[in-house]
Design an enzyme around this catalytic site. Structure first.
Site, PDB file in Angstrom:
ATOM      1  N   CYS A 286       0.798  -1.232   0.000  1.00  0.00           N
ATOM      2  CA  CYS A 286       0.000   0.000   0.000  1.00  0.00           C
ATOM      3  C   CYS A 286       0.830   1.280   0.000  1.00  0.00           C
ATOM      4  CB  CYS A 286      -0.928   0.000   1.210  1.00  0.00           C
ATOM      5  SG  CYS A 286      -2.086  -1.383   1.173  1.00  0.00           S
TER       6      CYS A 286
HETATM    7  N1  LIG Z   1      -2.683  -6.502   1.697  1.00  0.00           N
HETATM    8  C1  LIG Z   1      -3.147  -5.449   2.340  1.00  0.00           C
HETATM    9  O1  LIG Z   1      -2.854  -5.267   3.517  1.00  0.00           O
HETATM   10  C2  LIG Z   1      -4.057  -4.435   1.688  1.00  0.00           C
HETATM   11  C3  LIG Z   1      -4.653  -3.461   2.510  1.00  0.00           C
HETATM   12  C4  LIG Z   1      -5.514  -2.544   1.921  1.00  0.00           C
HETATM   13  C5  LIG Z   1      -5.752  -2.592   0.537  1.00  0.00           C
HETATM   14  N2  LIG Z   1      -5.134  -3.539  -0.231  1.00  0.00           N
HETATM   15  C6  LIG Z   1      -5.464  -3.550  -1.667  1.00  0.00           C
HETATM   16  O2  LIG Z   1      -6.274  -4.690  -1.937  1.00  0.00           O
HETATM   17  C7  LIG Z   1      -5.973  -5.198  -3.237  1.00  0.00           C
HETATM   18  C8  LIG Z   1      -5.605  -6.670  -3.159  1.00  0.00           C
HETATM   19  O3  LIG Z   1      -4.411  -6.787  -2.398  1.00  0.00           O
HETATM   20  P1  LIG Z   1      -3.921  -8.166  -1.775  1.00  0.00           P
HETATM   21  O4  LIG Z   1      -2.875  -7.799  -0.799  1.00  0.00           O
HETATM   22  O5  LIG Z   1      -5.061  -8.997  -1.322  1.00  0.00           O
HETATM   23  O6  LIG Z   1      -3.265  -8.856  -3.087  1.00  0.00           O
HETATM   24  P2  LIG Z   1      -2.806 -10.397  -3.212  1.00  0.00           P
HETATM   25  O7  LIG Z   1      -1.756 -10.398  -4.264  1.00  0.00           O
HETATM   26  O8  LIG Z   1      -2.513 -10.965  -1.883  1.00  0.00           O
HETATM   27  O9  LIG Z   1      -4.102 -11.135  -3.752  1.00  0.00           O
HETATM   28  C9  LIG Z   1      -4.656 -10.913  -4.986  1.00  0.00           C
HETATM   29  C10 LIG Z   1      -5.225 -12.218  -5.520  1.00  0.00           C
HETATM   30  O10 LIG Z   1      -5.872 -11.945  -6.770  1.00  0.00           O
HETATM   31  C11 LIG Z   1      -5.648 -13.032  -7.617  1.00  0.00           C
HETATM   32  N3  LIG Z   1      -5.882 -12.595  -8.997  1.00  0.00           N
HETATM   33  C12 LIG Z   1      -5.090 -11.842  -9.790  1.00  0.00           C
HETATM   34  N4  LIG Z   1      -5.691 -11.634 -10.977  1.00  0.00           N
HETATM   35  C13 LIG Z   1      -6.886 -12.260 -10.927  1.00  0.00           C
HETATM   36  C14 LIG Z   1      -7.957 -12.407 -11.845  1.00  0.00           C
HETATM   37  N5  LIG Z   1      -7.931 -11.859 -13.071  1.00  0.00           N
HETATM   38  N6  LIG Z   1      -9.024 -13.141 -11.453  1.00  0.00           N
HETATM   39  C15 LIG Z   1      -9.059 -13.706 -10.226  1.00  0.00           C
HETATM   40  N7  LIG Z   1      -8.084 -13.600  -9.332  1.00  0.00           N
HETATM   41  C16 LIG Z   1      -7.005 -12.878  -9.669  1.00  0.00           C
HETATM   42  C17 LIG Z   1      -4.227 -13.438  -7.310  1.00  0.00           C
HETATM   43  O11 LIG Z   1      -3.967 -14.776  -7.735  1.00  0.00           O
HETATM   44  C18 LIG Z   1      -4.196 -13.290  -5.781  1.00  0.00           C
HETATM   45  O12 LIG Z   1      -4.573 -14.475  -5.132  1.00  0.00           O
HETATM   46  C19 LIG Z   1      -4.888  -4.303  -3.798  1.00  0.00           C
HETATM   47  O13 LIG Z   1      -5.467  -3.281  -4.563  1.00  0.00           O
HETATM   48  C20 LIG Z   1      -4.249  -3.716  -2.564  1.00  0.00           C
HETATM   49  O14 LIG Z   1      -3.653  -2.463  -2.824  1.00  0.00           O
HETATM   50  C21 LIG Z   1      -4.312  -4.468   0.319  1.00  0.00           C
END
Ligand SMILES: NC(=O)c1ccc[n+]([C@@H]2O[C@H](COP(=O)([O-])OP(=O)(O)OC[C@H]3O[C@@H](n4cnc5c(N)ncnc54)[C@H](O)[C@@H]3O)[C@@H](O)[C@H]2O)c1
Length: 448
Positions: A286
């Protein structure tokens, strides 16, 4: 009887309130999986969509791949009907679809929306009337209206359009940012208020009803763009304040003042001050990334986000500052960095988590290696580190017992299971970037 769309939203609300609504969550990562479990605990039948077949198989086998989520939680969600799939055809069964896919930066530090657009294009052909689609991925203001809605409208054969009020036909769209703080157990997830912005009042009302089933408080804003901007303001606020203390730390070191002592004193002020702490550089999905989504978008409006750029400069320079301190500390011990054996403690981007995305440790290791050091690392959360989008380390965690073999130990992540007094005792030289050795008096510690 003709079913009007007013009836349709009431019907979906009722399905949500009676837990009959089917919820699909796309992206079973650090955000999507815990969200799926929260809904499942509230007795919704959840379908997790992911393109990664290993994740799908692991979840369907009742196991977890995230350290802080025990396998038993997946098992009990399975008993409540939770299942994972890679088959977008199953979108047709859903009342609500929540998108939680990555939003990284590309190599030019510009937004990479390809995961969001790929997901939306995969959903669009299966879109149903009355379905609610919510984007949770962090992104620049305008994404939901300018990218998600047009792709959904263009990609469905039925010619469905976004429904902007309860009386119109079509599907509903909203944006609601994820606000989780990984590793922070002081606030229960359901106590974190959920901000929601809808494409029209009907979408806002539906999305708020969905989230009210798992969050104690929902905060409505007037548009998806306001919700998108809210998330960015929160993260930019952190990024800028961390840059400020990182800069002041460097000045304090020159002035022989302990910045941590100063912050601890300042935070006793009961108003107008919030404590942020300096460190070896930003990490995680983030804070190092999201601000640049806004600075990129701002250019469209001939606007330069100077605070973001300046904070970025200061924070990006921190791993270099750490390496300079390692060089200086070693040279005071009569050793050049070239050929020195250096152990980096902690690979995760922050304490007690199993996430190394954008971790400053990765940059520090790379910089040390480029300057000829022989680098090893230890991290209880990462027995091995292979390759990622921006690194190719292919290293194995070295046991702490080997610390005496190293010329220098660099504390980059202060995992709570590390016994720092013991580490200092065993080490020849310690460079501490986290104030982890606070209260330990020893001549071999360099704090930076
Ligand atoms: N991790 C955090 O603490 C956090 C906190 C706030 C916001 N966010 C936001 O949330 C969002 C997700 O982050 P995250 O940390 O969960 O990411 P992540 O990489 O852990 O998970 C994303 C998942 O999406 C899957 N994916 C990718 N493309 C896909 C598709 N076309 N169809 C289906 N699945 C697909 C991936 O295989 C993965 O499992 C981002 O925008 C991030 O900025 C994350």
């Amino acid at each position: 009887m003709t079913v009007t769309y007013f009836d349709k939203t009431l019907e979906i609300k009722q399905r949500i309130e009676t837990r009959k609504a089917r919820i699909g969550i796309v992206g079973m990562g650090y955000v999507g999986l815990p969200l799926a479990l929260l809904f499942s605990e509230e007795h919704f039948v959840i379908t997790g969509f992911d393109v990664d077949s290993r994740k799908v198989d692991t979840l369907n086998g009742g196991r977890s791949y995230i350290v802080r989520i025990p396998g038993e939680e997946i098992e009990s969600a399975r008993k409540n009907g939770f299942a994972a799939t890679a088959d977008y055809g199953r979108i047709v069964e859903m009342d609500v679809v929540i998108i939680c896919v990555p939003t990284p930066l590309n190599e030019y530090h510009e937004p990479d929306l390809s995961y969001v657009t790929g997901t939306v294009k995969s959903i669009a052909p299966h879109l149903q009337e009355g379905q609610l689609i919510i984007l949770e991925s962090t992104t620049y203001p305008g994404t939901t209206e300018e990218v998600v809605v047009p792709l959904l409208e263009a990609g469905n054969q039925a010619g469905l359009k976004v429904a902007r009020d309860a009386g119109s036909a079509g599907f509903y769209v909203a944006f609601s940012p994820e606000r989780e703080d990984p590793g922070n157990d002081t606030v229960a997830r359901r106590d974190i208020p959920k901000v929601v912005g809808g494409c029209g009042p009907a979408a806002l009302s539906l999305a708020s009803t969905v989230y009210a089933s798992i969050f104690n408080r929902t905060i409505s804003v007037s548009s998806p763009a306001a919700a998108e901007m809210t998330k960015l303001l929160e993260n930019i606020y952190r990024c800028v304040n961390i840059a400020l203390v990182n800069e002041l730390k460097q000045l304090c070191l020159r002035m022989d003042i302990d910045i941590f002592e100063v912050i601890d004193a300042a935070k006793t002020k009961p108003f107008g001050f919030q404590a942020f702490y300096p460190g070896p550089g930003l990490g995680g999905h983030c804070i190092p990334i999201d601000p640049f989504y806004l600075s990129w978008k701002a250019k469209e409006f001939d606007f330069h986000t100077r605070f973001i750029e300046l904070a970025g400069q200061v924070n990006l320079a921190m791993p270099y500052f750490v390496v300079e301190n390692v060089i200086e500390a070693l040279s005071r011990h009569g050793k050049p960095l070239h050929g020195a054996r250096v152990m980096v403690l902690g690979m995760a981007y922050k304490r007690d988590i199993d996430d190394l995305r954008e971790s400053p440790s990765l940059t520090i290791i790379e910089l040390l290696q480029k300057r000829g050091a022989k680098v090893a690392y230890n991290d209880p959360f990462f027995p091995t580190v292979g390759q990622g989008r921006k690194y190719a380390l292919n290293m194995t965690s070295t046991p702490l017992e080997r610390i005496p073999d190293f010329d220098c130990v660099v504390i980059v992540t202060d995992h709570s299971q590390y016994d720092f007094a013991k580490i200092v005792k065993k080490a020849n030289l310690v460079v501490d970037t986290r104030n982890a050795t606070k209260g330990i008096e020893a001549a071999n510690i360099v704090r930076c």
